[in-house]
Write an enzyme that holds these catalytic residues in place. Structure first.
Site, PDB file in Angstrom:
ATOM      1  N   LYS A  29     -37.977 -26.957 -36.188  1.00  0.00           N
ATOM      2  CA  LYS A  29     -39.064 -27.907 -35.929  1.00  0.00           C
ATOM      3  C   LYS A  29     -39.497 -28.582 -37.226  1.00  0.00           C
ATOM      4  CE  LYS A  29     -42.006 -26.472 -32.866  1.00  0.00           C
ATOM      5  NZ  LYS A  29     -42.951 -25.390 -32.520  1.00  0.00           N
ATOM      6  N   ARG A  99     -48.215 -24.519 -35.898  1.00  0.00           N
ATOM      7  CA  ARG A  99     -47.066 -24.392 -35.001  1.00  0.00           C
ATOM      8  C   ARG A  99     -45.978 -23.516 -35.608  1.00  0.00           C
ATOM      9  NH1 ARG A  99     -45.205 -30.448 -34.114  1.00  0.00           N
ATOM     10  NH2 ARG A  99     -44.395 -29.585 -32.164  1.00  0.00           N
ATOM     11  N   GLY A 108     -41.146 -21.368 -26.323  1.00  0.00           N
ATOM     12  CA  GLY A 108     -42.287 -20.685 -25.714  1.00  0.00           C
ATOM     13  C   GLY A 108     -42.470 -19.234 -26.123  1.00  0.00           C
ATOM     14  N   MET A 110     -43.150 -18.037 -29.236  1.00  0.00           N
ATOM     15  CA  MET A 110     -44.184 -17.810 -30.242  1.00  0.00           C
ATOM     16  C   MET A 110     -45.343 -18.763 -29.989  1.00  0.00           C
ATOM     17  SD  MET A 110     -41.935 -17.064 -33.597  1.00  0.00           S
ATOM     18  CE  MET A 110     -40.979 -18.540 -33.466  1.00  0.00           C
ATOM     19  N   ARG A 349     -35.201 -32.424 -31.767  1.00  0.00           N
ATOM     20  CA  ARG A 349     -34.157 -31.418 -32.019  1.00  0.00           C
ATOM     21  C   ARG A 349     -32.941 -31.781 -31.173  1.00  0.00           C
ATOM     22  NH1 ARG A 349     -37.641 -26.728 -29.169  1.00  0.00           N
ATOM     23  NH2 ARG A 349     -37.830 -27.725 -27.160  1.00  0.00           N
ATOM     24  N   HIS A 471     -11.615  -3.649 -17.486  1.00  0.00           N
ATOM     25  CA  HIS A 471     -10.832  -3.941 -16.301  1.00  0.00           C
ATOM     26  C   HIS A 471     -11.514  -4.994 -15.441  1.00  0.00           C
ATOM     27  CE1 HIS A 471      -9.811  -3.247 -12.071  1.00  0.00           C
ATOM     28  NE2 HIS A 471      -8.604  -3.336 -12.565  1.00  0.00           N
ATOM     29  N   ARG A 593       4.422 -10.930 -15.015  1.00  0.00           N
ATOM     30  CA  ARG A 593       4.673  -9.490 -14.898  1.00  0.00           C
ATOM     31  C   ARG A 593       5.375  -9.236 -13.576  1.00  0.00           C
ATOM     32  NH1 ARG A 593      -0.829  -9.919 -16.596  1.00  0.00           N
ATOM     33  NH2 ARG A 593      -1.197  -8.937 -18.636  1.00  0.00           N
ATOM     34  N   ARG A 649       8.851 -10.911 -17.570  1.00  0.00           N
ATOM     35  CA  ARG A 649       8.992  -9.644 -18.282  1.00  0.00           C
ATOM     36  C   ARG A 649       9.626  -8.614 -17.360  1.00  0.00           C
ATOM     37  NH1 ARG A 649       3.631  -6.611 -20.220  1.00  0.00           N
ATOM     38  NH2 ARG A 649       3.485  -6.171 -18.001  1.00  0.00           N
ATOM     39  N   GLU A 776       5.211  -6.181 -29.679  1.00  0.00           N
ATOM     40  CA  GLU A 776       3.966  -5.475 -29.403  1.00  0.00           C
ATOM     41  C   GLU A 776       3.906  -4.101 -30.068  1.00  0.00           C
ATOM     42  OE1 GLU A 776       3.617  -5.011 -25.138  1.00  0.00           O
ATOM     43  OE2 GLU A 776       5.777  -4.905 -24.903  1.00  0.00           O
ATOM     44  N   SER A 795       7.430 -13.161 -28.134  1.00  0.00           N
ATOM     45  CA  SER A 795       6.121 -13.410 -27.540  1.00  0.00           C
ATOM     46  C   SER A 795       5.233 -12.235 -27.926  1.00  0.00           C
ATOM     47  CB  SER A 795       6.222 -13.525 -26.020  1.00  0.00           C
ATOM     48  OG  SER A 795       4.931 -13.646 -25.470  1.00  0.00           O
ATOM     49  N   GLY A 797       2.720  -9.604 -27.717  1.00  0.00           N
ATOM     50  CA  GLY A 797       1.912  -8.909 -26.713  1.00  0.00           C
ATOM     51  C   GLY A 797       0.756  -8.262 -27.453  1.00  0.00           C
ATOM     52  N   THR A 798      -0.289  -9.052 -27.675  1.00  0.00           N
ATOM     53  CA  THR A 798      -1.330  -8.582 -28.591  1.00  0.00           C
ATOM     54  C   THR A 798      -2.236  -7.507 -28.005  1.00  0.00           C
ATOM     55  OG1 THR A 798      -2.531 -10.578 -27.988  1.00  0.00           O
ATOM     56  CG2 THR A 798      -1.425 -10.569 -30.118  1.00  0.00           C
ATOM     57  N   ASN A 799      -2.174  -7.294 -26.690  1.00  0.00           N
ATOM     58  CA  ASN A 799      -2.953  -6.171 -26.151  1.00  0.00           C
ATOM     59  C   ASN A 799      -2.384  -4.862 -26.683  1.00  0.00           C
ATOM     60  OD1 ASN A 799      -4.264  -8.135 -24.730  1.00  0.00           O
ATOM     61  ND2 ASN A 799      -3.371  -7.608 -22.754  1.00  0.00           N
ATOM     62  N   ASP A 800      -1.073  -4.674 -26.469  1.00  0.00           N
ATOM     63  CA  ASP A 800      -0.447  -3.451 -26.956  1.00  0.00           C
ATOM     64  C   ASP A 800      -0.344  -3.435 -28.478  1.00  0.00           C
ATOM     65  OD1 ASP A 800      -0.019  -1.614 -24.937  1.00  0.00           O
ATOM     66  OD2 ASP A 800       1.656  -2.767 -24.111  1.00  0.00           O
ATOM     67  N   CYS A 862       1.162 -13.808 -25.541  1.00  0.00           N
ATOM     68  CA  CYS A 862       0.850 -13.673 -24.128  1.00  0.00           C
ATOM     69  C   CYS A 862      -0.219 -12.609 -23.887  1.00  0.00           C
ATOM     70  CB  CYS A 862       2.103 -13.365 -23.326  1.00  0.00           C
ATOM     71  SG  CYS A 862       2.884 -11.817 -23.795  1.00  0.00           S
ATOM     72  N   TYR A 882       3.222 -21.630 -28.935  1.00  0.00           N
ATOM     73  CA  TYR A 882       2.336 -21.754 -27.785  1.00  0.00           C
ATOM     74  C   TYR A 882       1.443 -20.519 -27.637  1.00  0.00           C
ATOM     75  CZ  TYR A 882       5.429 -18.533 -25.271  1.00  0.00           C
ATOM     76  OH  TYR A 882       6.149 -17.434 -24.895  1.00  0.00           O
TER      77      TYR A 882
HETATM   78  P1  ADP Z   1     -43.309 -25.096 -28.793  1.00  0.00           P
HETATM   79  O1  ADP Z   1     -42.416 -24.654 -29.899  1.00  0.00           O
HETATM   80  O2  ADP Z   1     -43.672 -24.007 -27.869  1.00  0.00           O
HETATM   81  O3  ADP Z   1     -42.801 -26.337 -28.138  1.00  0.00           O
HETATM   82  P2  ADP Z   1     -45.084 -26.770 -30.340  1.00  0.00           P
HETATM   83  O4  ADP Z   1     -45.415 -26.344 -31.705  1.00  0.00           O
HETATM   84  O5  ADP Z   1     -44.060 -27.829 -30.210  1.00  0.00           O
HETATM   85  O6  ADP Z   1     -44.699 -25.491 -29.501  1.00  0.00           O
HETATM   86  O7  ADP Z   1     -46.427 -27.210 -29.649  1.00  0.00           O
HETATM   87  C1  ADP Z   1     -46.535 -27.389 -28.271  1.00  0.00           C
HETATM   88  C2  ADP Z   1     -47.180 -28.714 -27.971  1.00  0.00           C
HETATM   89  O8  ADP Z   1     -48.441 -28.831 -28.597  1.00  0.00           O
HETATM   90  C3  ADP Z   1     -46.406 -29.891 -28.480  1.00  0.00           C
HETATM   91  O9  ADP Z   1     -45.410 -30.271 -27.588  1.00  0.00           O
HETATM   92  C4  ADP Z   1     -47.445 -30.964 -28.591  1.00  0.00           C
HETATM   93  O10 ADP Z   1     -47.579 -31.634 -27.377  1.00  0.00           O
HETATM   94  C5  ADP Z   1     -48.693 -30.184 -28.907  1.00  0.00           C
HETATM   95  N1  ADP Z   1     -48.977 -30.356 -30.330  1.00  0.00           N
HETATM   96  C6  ADP Z   1     -48.514 -29.629 -31.347  1.00  0.00           C
HETATM   97  N2  ADP Z   1     -48.951 -30.122 -32.529  1.00  0.00           N
HETATM   98  C7  ADP Z   1     -49.704 -31.207 -32.230  1.00  0.00           C
HETATM   99  C8  ADP Z   1     -50.413 -32.176 -33.002  1.00  0.00           C
HETATM  100  N3  ADP Z   1     -50.440 -32.112 -34.327  1.00  0.00           N
HETATM  101  N4  ADP Z   1     -51.069 -33.140 -32.340  1.00  0.00           N
HETATM  102  C9  ADP Z   1     -51.026 -33.199 -31.002  1.00  0.00           C
HETATM  103  N5  ADP Z   1     -50.385 -32.341 -30.226  1.00  0.00           N
HETATM  104  C10 ADP Z   1     -49.720 -31.347 -30.816  1.00  0.00           C
HETATM  105 MG    MG Z   2       2.589  -4.373 -23.368  1.00  0.00          MG
HETATM  106 MG    MG Z   3     -42.363 -28.029 -28.957  1.00  0.00          MG
END
Ligand code: ADP
Ligand code: MG
Ligand code: MG
Length: 905
Positions: A29, A99, A108, A110, A349, A471, A593, A649, A776, A795, A797-800, A862, A882
């Site tokens: 981020k 953040r 989501g 952290m 991202r 298996h 086989r 074989r 093999e 060929s 036979g990398t298993n064996d 193979c 191959y």
């Molecule tokens: P996550 O990694 O869970 O997506 P973010 O750090 O991206 O968490 O924050 C979640 C949301 O909070 C963002 O999508 C954004 O909409 C809002 N947010 C984060 N920082 C700001 C900011 N400086 N101003 C306005 N909204 C923010």
């Molecule tokens: Mg064999």
């Molecule tokens: Mg985000």
């Protein structure tokens, strides 16, 4: 922490100290925020505290490195200057978000805190600035609630209990006789702020912190601590993200999407992440703050509506999206906020995508001249192609399940694809239920060859034990079955026909869904969709011209075919599978086989007669019965493969595998075969070996009983000559297994050649053919120059070869191999990916020695490794001709071969 690295990096007003290249330090981020700032994209100013600081924090008992506090003050003051606002000062206050952001996104997992910097004084300043008391108090009460929950730990005690602040909010709405938060006015919200603060006091014994720096340090600590919250730890465990990486912290000036009707917030993708379609894709909410979109408290609108609702910011967003995609040369996932018609970008991202989207985006981007074919080929994970071949889960349904906490475990993604069905625990039940029209998922602690029919009947297979080459996994891949293996969370009680997975209990007949591409195990039924590519290529039920997905797939494969140096063959002994592999573009069969053919009901009897015969005459009599059946087998396969090579074989497994071992079975067979039980039992005993893997098998069988090799050769050449006569051009390559010396191969080869000549003479025609050997055994590698004098091809036979090189029985390794991999004694399972140093060295020796004798000696692989992308790359490096793999891995091997040729690092 390294001395010459800064612990804080600033971005704002078009300049940034960090960049996209600093992902490891700044987190994904943070790196994105810095890079966007550099590009001139509107980003609220802020700074990133590096992952190094997080590492320091954990190593030093939750303390910060010296100098961090001073650097933080300096960074805040730079923000203040840019914005003309002051942190903690009532008049025109600066508010920030705090953040998290790790190297790999952990959506989501952290915590994020918004509106930090509000207190009883600054809230007044916010009223003055926005002329909106309702907004200011709403922001303040949200901040208290978020901060109390994340930093002070004041939240609902259990999943069912109510959040204390939500309870207060509900009471307020009730007393005011309204239904929605939005119906509360400024006075109501001001009263709520007071009530929230009292709640904090009551719950923690302390006042809600009014010092904004105390707030900031509290939030920073909470983000670092959230790296190790249960959710985040579990997520990293599931997705193999190292625990020592740590998270960065981003402190960024707030912008507001909730200041009125000309404000909004949303998420957008530059292309559709599910199917890759080139349409601007996303959702937004008018007059809302970011977390409203994610939390699902209000249903967002499709991004297309933004065009009419706010044309100017929409145009700006499209422009930024285009710029970012072009800059990163890849599909981007964006978070944005619009404050009073002005667009602000909060995140970019590289967007996560399905295999479908990966292929389509790569192909489209070539057509659009954003990337070239080479980049397109290199960008797609070969394994991702699986998704285009398998029935897949409907993503919407799966996301829903994830939200409802129905993803109960993650095992090894052993057989890609999606399967949903009712739980059965026994192979027989699977068959019976299927006959009754039920779809089932076979759940086993482990599987054995006895379960094959049950596996075939099941939609998917879920096992508690066994790795990717177990298996279950191997058979599943060959069958094209969905399989999740080695799912340790599974606890099966066969007697009670129940199963416990973590905290969830299942019984026979319950619905379960398994995703063999990700290893996820989901309770309940997730909808599936069939693969379009298969419909076009194999069943012909779809028209390729009408399937966009097929066209993208075909284009990519064409590029891969042009780029790769390695040939790709398939391992199969069944005509229907050969047909599938050929549809995928297999350039021959690398391993057919013959023993599986012997197991079929109509011939196992003759096989057993042959084994039980006392002398050669008896054996020949039995073999004569097998001859026409084998001939028909080979004819079927030659017919499908046309003029492509078919490597057959000769018999490989120890003979006892064809005989029963249990007493009652022996008695039963004795009756059928009209031999005394004692005779049969004695024969079984004689055939028993202490170490069958190293016992009487491979070419040793044909050396003891030349008539077996003779019969098999006859079947091959009679089939070939017959087709030749009909104007076809079959191309058998006869492969002698488990050869360790030149003499062994010589003796077997003479038999094959003799029969070939005889048969061709009898038919009055000629067929192309080769005689070669499987490499093999370590000895075979070491004397490969000698062996090459008798061989027309090698060929591997990398298993064996892996078993014999490492002195490791694949069937027994399950007890300790996982420990090895877990503790880093082995980088990975050598049965999944070639052990380069050991097995690989032997292969190099064999290639060099073989080619010294015969520069053109055909060489292939193979073993199961032939379908593993990293092993394919190795095969390319050592100059094999191959690789051969199971039918459904042919496209994957092709792409991996192309990547190897394009020098993927
Ligand atoms: P996550 O990694 O869970 O997506 P973010 O750090 O991206 O968490 O924050 C979640 C949301 O909070 C963002 O999508 C954004 O909409 C809002 N947010 C984060 N920082 C700001 C900011 N400086 N101003 C306005 N909204 C923010
Ligand atoms: Mg064999
Ligand atoms: Mg985000």
């Amino acid at each position: 922490m390294p001395v010459n690295r800064k612990n804080i990096y600033f971005f704002g007003a078009g300049k940034a100290e960090g960049s996209a290249a600093m992902r490891n330090q700044l987190g994904g981020k943070g790196a994105g925020l810095h890079e966007m700032t550099r590009l001139g994209v509107p980003v609220p100013p802020g700074f990133t505290i590096t992952t190094d600081v997080c590492t320091y924090y954990y190593v030093h008992d939750h303390r910060y490195p010296k100098g961090l506090a001073a650097n933080l003050l300096a960074a805040v003051s730079r923000m203040e200057k840019i914005l003309g606002r002051r942190f903690g000062v009532a008049e025109n206050p600066l508010l920030v978000s705090v953040r998290s952001g790790a190297r790999e996104s952990m959506p989501g997992m952290m915590d994020t805190i918004l509106n930090l910097g509000l207190n009883d004084q600054t809230v007044q300043g916010l009223i003055v600035r926005t002329q909106d008391a309702r907004f200011a108090f709403d922001s303040y009460r949200r901040f208290i609630q978020m901060y109390a929950g994340v930093v002070l730990g004041i939240k609902s005690k259990s999943k069912d209990a109510h959040d204390p602040f939500e309870t207060i909010l509900e009471q307020k709405k009730k007393s005011r006789g309204v239904q929605f938060d939005t119906e509360l006015n400024g006075d109501d919200l001001q009263a709520l702020v007071a009530a929230f603060k009292s709640e904090v006091k009551a719950a923690s014994g302390n006042e809600f912190p009014q010092d904004v720096y105390e707030q900031l340090w509290g939030a920073i600590g909470a983000v670092f601590n959230s790296w190790n919250n249960d959710r985040a730890v579990a997520y990293r465990d599931l997705y193999h993200i190292p625990h020592h990486w740590g998270t960065a912290v981003n402190v960024q000036a707030m912008v507001f999407g909730n200041l009125g009707e000309n404000c909004a917030t949303g998420v957008a993708f530059t292309r559709n992440p599910s199917n890759g379609e080139k349409d601007f894709y996303g959702e937004f909410l008018v007059n809302a703050q970011g977390e409203d979109v994610v939390a699902g408290t209000r249903t967002p609108k499709p991004i297309a509506h933004l065009k009419t609702a706010m044309p100017r910011p929409y145009a700006a967003l499209r422009k930024v999206a285009g710029l970012l995609e072009k800059h990163y040369k890849d599909m981007q996932d964006l978070e944005f906020t619009i404050e009073n018609d002005k667009l602000w970008m909060l995140q970019t991202r590289t967007g996560k995508r399905t295999g479908f989207a990966a292929v389509r985006i790569a192909v489209d981007m070539v057509d659009e001249r954003i990337i070239d074919k080479k980049q397109a080929l290199l960008r797609i994970e070969p394994d991702h192609l699986n998704q285009l071949l398998r029935p897949i889960f409907d993503n919407k349904d799966k996301e829903q399940a994830a939200q409802e906490g129905r993803i109960v475990a993650v095992g090894l993604p052993a057989g890609p694809g999606a399967a949903a069905g009712r739980i059965v625990f026994h192979a027989e039940d699977a068959l019976e239920w299927k006959q009754n029209g039920e779809r089932v998922v076979l759940c086993r602690t482990e599987t054995s060859p006895d379960d094959i029919r049950g596996m075939e009947a099941a939609q998917g297979i879920l096992t508690a034990r066994g790795g990717m080459t177990s298996h279950a996994a191997l058979v599943a891949r060959q069958m094209g079955k969905v399989c999740v293996a080695g799912c340790e969370a599974l606890n099966i009680d066969y007697a009670a026909r129940t199963m416990r997975v973590g905290e969830t209990n299942f019984k026979q007949g319950d619905w379960i869904s398994i995703d063999g591409s990700t290893g996820e195990v989901i309770s309940g039924e997730i909808r599936t969709l069939p693969s379009e590519v298969l419909q076009v290529l194999v069943s012909g039920s779809s028209d390729g011209k009408k399937s966009l997905m097929y066209q993208h797939y075909a284009k990519l494969m064409k590029w891969a075919d042009a780029a790769r140096k390695l040939g790709v063959r398939t391992n199969t002994d069944q005509p229907d599978q050969a047909r599938i592999a050929k549809a995928f573009g297999a350039e021959g069969i690398g391993l057919c086989r013959t023993e599986h053919m012997f197991f079929q009901a109509d011939r196992i009897q003759a096989v057993r007669e042959m084994i039980l015969a006392d002398d050669e005459v008896g054996r020949r009599r039995a073999l004569a019965k097998l001859l026409p059946m084998q001939r028909e087998d080979f004819k079927g396969i030659f017919e499908i493969m046309g003029d492509l090579p078919v490597t057959i074989r000769t018999l490989d497994p120890p003979l006892h595998e064809f005989l029963p071992s249990r007493n009652e079975e022996i008695a039963e067979l004795a009756e059928v075969m009209k031999v005394p039980v004692a005779t049969l039992r004695n024969k079984v005993k004689v055939l028993q070996e202490f170490n069958p893997m190293l016992g009487h098998r491979g070419c040793r069988l044909g050396i003891s009983y030349p008539e077996i090799t003779e019969m098999q050769s006859r079947a091959i050449f009679e089939a070939a000559c017959e087709l030749r006569k009909a104007g076809k051009n079959p191309f058998p390559e006869v492969m002698i297994p488990l050869v360790g010396s030149r003499e062994e191969l010589k003796m077997q080869r003479e038999i094959v050649e003799h029969v070939a000549k005889e048969t061709m003479k009898a038919w009055g025609n000629k067929v192309r053919y080769l005689v070669g050997t499987m490499i093999e055994l370590p000895r075979a590698c070491l004397v490969a120059d000698e062996i090459a004098r008798e061989a027309q091809f090698f060929s591997f036979g990398t298993n064996d070869l892996t078993q014999t090189c490492l002195g490791l029985s694949r069937d027994d390794a399950g007890k300790f191999l996982p420990t090895y991999v877990l503790n880093g004694l082995l980088a990975e399972d050598p049965f999944v990916s070639i052990d380069r140093e050991g097995v690989g060295s032997l292969m190099r020796v064999a290639v060099a020695k073989g080619r010294k004798v015969d520069k053109k000696l055909e060489m292939g692989i193979c073993g199961e490794h032939g379908g593993d992308p990293r092993s394919v790359r190795f095969c390319h490096e050592i100059g094999l001709d191959y690789v051969s793999c199971s039918p459904y891995r042919v496209p994957i091997a092709k792409l991996a071969a192309a990547q190897a040729a394009l020098n993927k690092s």
